[in-house]
Design an enzyme around this catalytic site. Sequence first.
Site, PDB file in Angstrom:
ATOM      1  N   THR A 130      -7.096   0.781  11.205  1.00 29.21           N
ATOM      2  CA  THR A 130      -7.301   0.956   9.758  1.00 29.21           C
ATOM      3  C   THR A 130      -7.334  -0.346   8.961  1.00 29.21           C
ATOM      4  OG1 THR A 130      -4.930   1.259   9.539  1.00 29.21           O
ATOM      5  CG2 THR A 130      -6.273   3.264   9.648  1.00 29.21           C
ATOM      6  N   GLU A 178      -0.576   0.202  16.087  1.00 33.60           N
ATOM      7  CA  GLU A 178      -1.454   1.287  15.644  1.00 33.60           C
ATOM      8  C   GLU A 178      -2.519   1.582  16.706  1.00 33.60           C
ATOM      9  OE1 GLU A 178      -3.413   0.871  11.762  1.00 33.60           O
ATOM     10  OE2 GLU A 178      -5.001   2.116  12.588  1.00 33.60           O
ATOM     11  N   HIS A 218       6.061  -5.792   8.397  1.00 32.39           N
ATOM     12  CA  HIS A 218       6.202  -7.125   8.979  1.00 32.39           C
ATOM     13  C   HIS A 218       6.715  -8.065   7.908  1.00 32.39           C
ATOM     14  CE1 HIS A 218       3.053  -5.306  11.647  1.00 32.39           C
ATOM     15  NE2 HIS A 218       3.967  -5.681  12.495  1.00 32.39           N
ATOM     16  N   HIS A 231      -1.775  -4.119  19.254  1.00 28.95           N
ATOM     17  CA  HIS A 231      -1.195  -3.710  17.961  1.00 28.95           C
ATOM     18  C   HIS A 231      -0.654  -2.288  18.069  1.00 28.95           C
ATOM     19  CE1 HIS A 231      -0.898  -2.587  13.732  1.00 28.95           C
ATOM     20  NE2 HIS A 231      -0.838  -3.883  13.476  1.00 28.95           N
ATOM     21  N   SER A 291       2.258  -5.047   3.239  1.00 26.15           N
ATOM     22  CA  SER A 291       3.696  -4.757   3.299  1.00 26.15           C
ATOM     23  C   SER A 291       4.519  -5.825   2.583  1.00 26.15           C
ATOM     24  CB  SER A 291       4.152  -4.599   4.755  1.00 26.15           C
ATOM     25  OG  SER A 291       3.864  -5.754   5.497  1.00 26.15           O
ATOM     26  N   CYS A 322      -9.042   1.827   6.233  1.00 26.02           N
ATOM     27  CA  CYS A 322      -8.480   2.525   5.070  1.00 26.02           C
ATOM     28  C   CYS A 322      -8.942   1.898   3.751  1.00 26.02           C
ATOM     29  CB  CYS A 322      -6.958   2.584   5.151  1.00 26.02           C
ATOM     30  SG  CYS A 322      -6.135   1.044   4.761  1.00 26.02           S
ATOM     31  N   HIS A 380       2.486   3.070  11.033  1.00 19.93           N
ATOM     32  CA  HIS A 380       1.414   2.772  11.996  1.00 19.93           C
ATOM     33  C   HIS A 380       1.120   3.951  12.918  1.00 19.93           C
ATOM     34  CE1 HIS A 380       3.112  -1.339  11.188  1.00 19.93           C
ATOM     35  NE2 HIS A 380       1.846  -1.529  10.953  1.00 19.93           N
ATOM     36  N   CYS A 392       0.844  -1.205   0.000  1.00 21.78           N
ATOM     37  CA  CYS A 392       0.000   0.000   0.000  1.00 21.78           C
ATOM     38  C   CYS A 392       0.884   1.262   0.000  1.00 21.78           C
ATOM     39  CB  CYS A 392      -0.903   0.005   1.224  1.00 21.78           C
ATOM     40  SG  CYS A 392      -0.012   0.205   2.760  1.00 21.78           S
TER      41      CYS A 392
END
Length: 289
Positions: free
Chosen positions: A148, A113, A29, A111, A250, A178, A61, A2
């Site tokens: 997201t 984020e 990751h 997490h 990713s 997102c 993040h 992304c």
Amino acid sequence: MCFGVRDAIALALERAQTEPLTILGDLVHNERVLAELRARGIRVAQHPADVETAAAMVTAHGASEKAMIRARERGLALTEATCPLVRVAHRAVARLVREGCHPVIIGKRDHVEVRGLTEDLADFDVVLSEADIFGLRERARFGVAAQTTQPIERVRRLAELLRLRFPVSEVRFIDTVCQPTKQRQNAALQLARQSDVVVVIGGAHSNNTHELVCACSRDCSRVHHVQTAGDLRPEWFAQARTVGITAGTSTPDSVIDEVEQWLLNCAAALPDTPAAGPVLTQHGQLKAA
Ligand code: SF4
């Protein structure tokens, strides 16, 4: 990959050209990308206390204001590679709080984020399941936002369940999932419906990769999560006519290409697999084997 992750990697590479840089936390990751960053002299540290360079970078993040202040107090020059869509989520949560809502974040509590979204809040809840909604206590006004990379169906379902659980409370919901996540999840669902086997490529600790595995498993019983082509096993594709490939946000293109090439070679070599069987990419593009 992304645009948020891609831009963060580009920013790290650009900054590392002028001074030694440490990334705070996992920018991606994906072990191959991390190895490439290390090869360019970029270090990774999980805590500001472990940073040995003057410059550090917050990942796509994002991070809380508190975390960034703590890092700056240690003398670190911080660069923020926070994805603009993560910033949208931060602004949404701040707005809900300003408007008097008790914030409920749909996501994984540990997490990075979600920690970034919640660390500045005095009071909040993080939920991921229906059981979590039933564990909440009543408030006059709830404000719901999400990590997201959560599946939008789950987010909508939990927001609706909150309304049903507390019919007297006001429940405000801001959709912060997102667009790349929504598009990828939709494409993965369509792909799973058309495929005998689905291969999901992504890091072992990548949340959106795990969500893709879950989404594909609803419509396809043969879903395999791999990190690289080295994880693939020929026996997974016995009798398969159509194999779908999708990947977490990713995952580098080079890793996806290697998996696709491995599958094309496999299709040609397996005696019980029709040599003419197609390999189907995430966007439905057919590639002749
Ligand atoms: S998954 Fe979405 S929010 Fe996260 S970095 Fe990518 S575009 Fe941004």
